[in-house]
Each structure stands twice: as structure tokens, then as C-alpha cells.
Design an enzyme around this catalytic site. Structure first.
Site, PDB file in Angstrom:
ATOM      1  N   HIS A 127     -63.328  88.409  24.638  1.00 54.08           N
ATOM      2  CA  HIS A 127     -62.837  87.179  25.269  1.00 54.08           C
ATOM      3  C   HIS A 127     -63.146  87.264  26.772  1.00 54.08           C
ATOM      4  O   HIS A 127     -63.181  88.363  27.331  1.00 54.08           O
ATOM      5  CB  HIS A 127     -61.320  87.138  25.031  1.00 54.08           C
ATOM      6  CG  HIS A 127     -60.628  85.875  25.428  1.00 54.08           C
ATOM      7  ND1 HIS A 127     -60.306  85.569  26.734  1.00 54.08           N
ATOM      8  CD2 HIS A 127     -60.173  84.852  24.677  1.00 54.08           C
ATOM      9  CE1 HIS A 127     -59.663  84.407  26.762  1.00 54.08           C
ATOM     10  NE2 HIS A 127     -59.573  83.941  25.526  1.00 54.08           N
ATOM     11  N   ASP A 204     -57.167  94.872  23.346  1.00 54.64           N
ATOM     12  CA  ASP A 204     -56.759  93.473  23.455  1.00 54.64           C
ATOM     13  C   ASP A 204     -56.217  93.046  22.087  1.00 54.64           C
ATOM     14  O   ASP A 204     -56.978  92.832  21.144  1.00 54.64           O
ATOM     15  CB  ASP A 204     -57.980  92.630  23.867  1.00 54.64           C
ATOM     16  CG  ASP A 204     -57.697  91.137  23.838  1.00 54.64           C
ATOM     17  OD1 ASP A 204     -56.597  90.731  23.415  1.00 54.64           O
ATOM     18  OD2 ASP A 204     -58.602  90.366  24.223  1.00 54.64           O
ATOM     19  N   LYS A 230     -49.091  83.168  21.457  1.00 54.32           N
ATOM     20  CA  LYS A 230     -49.839  83.191  20.191  1.00 54.32           C
ATOM     21  C   LYS A 230     -49.009  83.823  19.074  1.00 54.32           C
ATOM     22  O   LYS A 230     -49.480  83.943  17.950  1.00 54.32           O
ATOM     23  CB  LYS A 230     -51.153  83.958  20.371  1.00 54.32           C
ATOM     24  CG  LYS A 230     -52.129  83.204  21.281  1.00 54.32           C
ATOM     25  CD  LYS A 230     -53.434  83.932  21.460  1.00 54.32           C
ATOM     26  CE  LYS A 230     -54.317  83.134  22.422  1.00 54.32           C
ATOM     27  NZ  LYS A 230     -55.557  83.844  22.747  1.00 54.32           N
ATOM     28  N   CYS A 369     -63.689  80.760  24.738  1.00 63.92           N
ATOM     29  CA  CYS A 369     -63.700  81.833  25.750  1.00 63.92           C
ATOM     30  C   CYS A 369     -64.533  83.027  25.316  1.00 63.92           C
ATOM     31  O   CYS A 369     -64.238  84.178  25.693  1.00 63.92           O
ATOM     32  CB  CYS A 369     -62.281  82.270  26.113  1.00 63.92           C
ATOM     33  SG  CYS A 369     -61.324  80.978  26.892  1.00 63.92           S
TER      34      CYS A 369
END
Ligand code: PLP
Length: 412
Positions: A127, A204, A230, A369
Site C-alpha cells: 500500500h 502491515d 477497517k 493505493c
């Protein structure tokens, strides 16, 4: 007697007020969960309750409201720590989102530790939030970034990773579950190989924390980041996990109130972990609501969520196979995430998303992204349907029907 086994989603859908509305006179089908999830009533109520009963600044006051706010704020931190099996709540730093958490490591660790020629390993599927901060670090330190590419199946290229690792590697920063390819990267093995050459590892976990059990001690990573929004929590709150000894050795990020022990006109000393990294009045209501989101996920059972999403994924991919003109990115096999990014030749993804919206279906179009990844596929963007545990098999069927109708409308 008929025993009816209800799906997970039918049991909990009533908890999500936003899902029960019509968009353009059609029932909303929300398939944009990789961008942000919806919030259950328990989370909305936690925010309301905080402002109606407990609102006060944290860590400063002796009065009852401040004590209550501080306790709730710190209790939520314990929930985050338990959720990812951190050794202690001191290893959890609240941030605005995952992006800020990565930047914290870039500024407080990498800018101090890296020098010209040191190597950072990322992958091409990262990302932008796990690319740009390291590009900025490279510009300032002279560190060199190397990228792990994809296999033919469009997954993390393990052998290329091994060939890039060397004694010059200082940092490996890799996504756990790709928000575009949906592949699940072998983070435990990635960490263990990186540690063998003395490199630190950041994971991540934006697309894994909401969907599957996470154990940072088992993964062995030095840092892990995720965003609350999220995983059923509000926007404006995310977290950085860091191993205690590493966080202790890092310099502070932002300076100001809350992050200090003592301040003199000539110098200051830092507060203990994790407050050293939490300058200024934090997002108190949001942190508490993130705690409520974690309670909500834990009550359902994150394993149950993962198992149900595996069913959704299987059904989604079985049904997508009926549309051969779709070019779906990422591995097409079990174990992948409940999302599909795709393109159709001769059709712009944003036109597709706009027409689907007219039929009540919310999907994302654009580069998600991950521009470098799309560039590899010679695509400027893609359409992406991404699911969560409140989605149903019936919604997938409706989506497929609407998608087929839309493609035939466009004549593709
Ligand atoms: C969403 C996302 C991010 C960034 O999250 P923010 O909440 O925008 O900071 C980073 N990585 C992945 C894989 C994501 O899906």
C-alpha cells in the site's frame, strides 16, 4: 422438525444500522470493506456513552470524569494488546491510523538508525502507506529500497525475497494480506528469515487484523500496524505494536504534552511507554470505541469470522468464474482474502462502479493505493469487491447478477 442453521451474517446483521437502507431504491450491498468497515451499534453507543457520561481529558485530572476517561482509554489499550497477543499493553501505541503508525517507525527508528547503503526490503504489492514513508527515509538517509516481486500466481515471491536478504538488510516491511491481490503472505517465515540477517520487521496488518486471529509473539515481528476503521472501529484511531525493548530504544515522534516526564526550559525527559509516543490530547472516544469494536469481534469469535469469510470467498470465486471476461488479480485458490480486484477489457472500472451503485452495490474503483502494483499489470486501476462477516451468500448472488447485467449493458 427442521433445524435451520443460520449463517453468521444473518445473526449479526441487525447490529449494523447502516446496512438496512436502500440506495437508489435498491437494498444496499456494501462490498467496500477493504476501504473501511461498517460499525456495529455497540461501537456507536460507546462513543455516545463516553461523551454523555465520561468526557474529560485523560491522565491529568484527579476528578471522577477524568479518572473514568483514563480508565476506559487504558482498558481499551489492554483489549488491543490481548487481541493481537502482545506481551504487555505498554507495547501498544495509539495512532491516528496505520499510516501514522508506519510513519512513527520511519521517523523515530529509521531516520536515526539507517545510513547510506543500508537496505530496506518491501514488496511491489505494498500500500502507498508502506511505500512512501520508506521512500522519504531513503531520500534523507541514502538507504536503498529493494522490492520483492510476484510469482506467476501473483503472490509474494518467496525465493526472490530470500535472494534479496543480506547482511546489508536493516528493515523488512511487508503487508500481511494484500488489499488488492488478496494473497496472505507468510509473515512468520518472512520475519524469521529477516531476523537471521539481523534485520527488523514491520508487518502491515490492516487487512488481516479485522479478519483472522493475530499473534504478534508467534509472528515474531518487531512492529505491527493496523487501523481501527477497517475492524468495526471508528476513523481516527489505529495502533502501532512494537516490542518493548525496541520501542524503548526509539526516540520520541511528536513532542508536546502527555509524552513527557519532566520539562525544563533547557531540556525534557520522556514519559514511560507507551505515552512517550502519544503527544497531545489523544483520540479518547475513538480509542474507547476501538475497544468496543474489539469486544464485539471477540464476542463473535475472530476464528468464526475467519471461517465464515472462507465460505464467502469460496462462493464469491465460484460465482466469478461464470464471468470469463473478468481479469481477476492475485491467487485464485483457497486461503485468500474475501476480496476480488478485477478488470474487464474495454470497460473503465469507475464506469462499472458507477452503474453498480445505481443498483445499490458499493464497490471500489481506482488504484486502491497500490499504483505500482497496478502499473505492473499495465492497469491504471481496477474494480474491487471486498467482503466482511456481515455480508451474505445471497448478496454475492445478487452482486453477480447485477454485474452480469451491467457488463451486458456495456456490451463487454
Ligand atoms: C487501508 C490500508 C492501509 C492504510 O490504512 P489507513 O487507515 O489509511 O492509514 C495500509 N495498508 C493496507 C494494506 C491497507 O489496506
Amino acid at each position: 422438525m427442521i433445524t435451520q442453521t443460520k449463517s453468521l451474517a444473518t445473526k449479526i446483521r441487525a447490529d449494523f444500522p447502516i446496512l438496512h437502507q436502500k440506495i437508489n431504491d435498491k437494498p444496499l450491498i456494501y462490498f467496500d470493506n477493504a476501504a473501511t468497515s461498517q460499525k456495529p451499534k455497540a461501537v456507536l453507543e460507546a462513543i455516545k456513552h463516553y461523551y454523555e457520561y465520561d468526557n474529560a481529558n485523560v491522565h491529568r485530572g484527579a476528578h471522577t470524569l477524568s479518572v473514568r476517561a483514563t480508565e476506559a482509554y487504558e482498558r481499551a489499550r489492554e483489549k488491543v494488546a490481548d487481541f493481537i497477543n502482545a506481551a504487555s499493553p505498554q507495547e501498544i501505541v495509539y495512532t491516528r491510523n496505520a499510516t501514522e503508525a508506519i510513519n512513527l517507525v520511519a521517523y523515530s527508528w529509521a531516520l536515526n538508525e539507517l545510513k547510506a547503503g543500508d537496505e530496506i526490503i518491501l514488496s511491489v504489492m505494498e500500500h502507498h502507506s508502506n511505500l512512501v514513508p520508506w521512500r522519504m527515509v531513503a531520500q534523507r538517509t541514502g538507504a536503498v529500497i529493494k522490492y520483492v516481486g510476484l510469482t506467476e500466481d501473483e503472490e509474494f515471491n518467496w525465493s526472490e525475497y530470500l535472494s534479496l536478504l543480506s547482511s546489508g538488510t536493516r528493515l523488512v516491511s511487508i503487508v500481511h494480506v494484500s488489499n488488492t491481490l488478496g494473497c496472505v503472505n507468510p509473515v512468520e517465515a518472512i520475519v524469521s528469515k529477516a531476523h537471521q540477517v539481523g534485520a527488523k520487521v514491520l508487518i502491515d496488518a490492516c487487512q488481516s487484523a479485522p479478519h483472522k486471529p493475530l499473534d504478534v509473539q508467534k509472528i515474531g515481528c518487531d512492529w505491527l500496524v493496523a487501523s481501527g476503521h477497517k475492524m468495526c472501529g471508528p476513523t481516527g484511531i489505529g495502533f502501532l505494536y512494537g516490542k518493548q525493548s525496541i520501542l524503548e530504544a526509539m526516540s520520541p515522534f511528536l513532542g508536546g504534552g502527555e509524552m513527557i516526564a519532566e520539562v525544563f526550559l533547557e531540556r525534557f525527559t520522556c514519559a514511560d511507554l507507551p505515552h512517550k509516543f502519544e503527544a497531545g490530547t489523544p483520540a479518547i472516544a475513538e480509542s474507547i470505541a476501538l475497544g468496543a469494536a474489539i469486544d464485539y469481534l471477540t464476542n463473535i469469535g475472530i476464528e468464526n469470522i475467519a471461517a465464515y469469510e472462507a465460505q464467502l470467498t469460496e462462493h464469491l470465486f465460484n460465482r466469478l468464474e461464470e464471468i470469463p471476461q473478468l481479469r481477476i488479480y492475485g491467487p485464485q485458490k483457497p486461503g485468500r482474502a474475501a476480496l476480488a480486484a478485477f478488470n474487464v477489457e474495454g470497460l473503465h472500472a469507475s464506469d462499472l462502479a458507477t452503474l453498480l451503485d445505481e443498483a445499490g452495490v458499493a464497490i471500489r474503483s481506482g488504484h486502491h493505493c497500490t499504483q505500482p502494483l497496478h502499473r505492473l499489470f499495465a492497469a491504471s486501476g481496477s474494480a474491487r469487491a471486498s467482503l466482511y462477516f456481515y455480508n451474505t451468500l445471497a448478496e454475492i448472488d445478487d452482486f453477480i447478477l447485477i454485474l452480469k447485467e451491467t457488463l451486458s449493458f456495456f456490451g463487454v
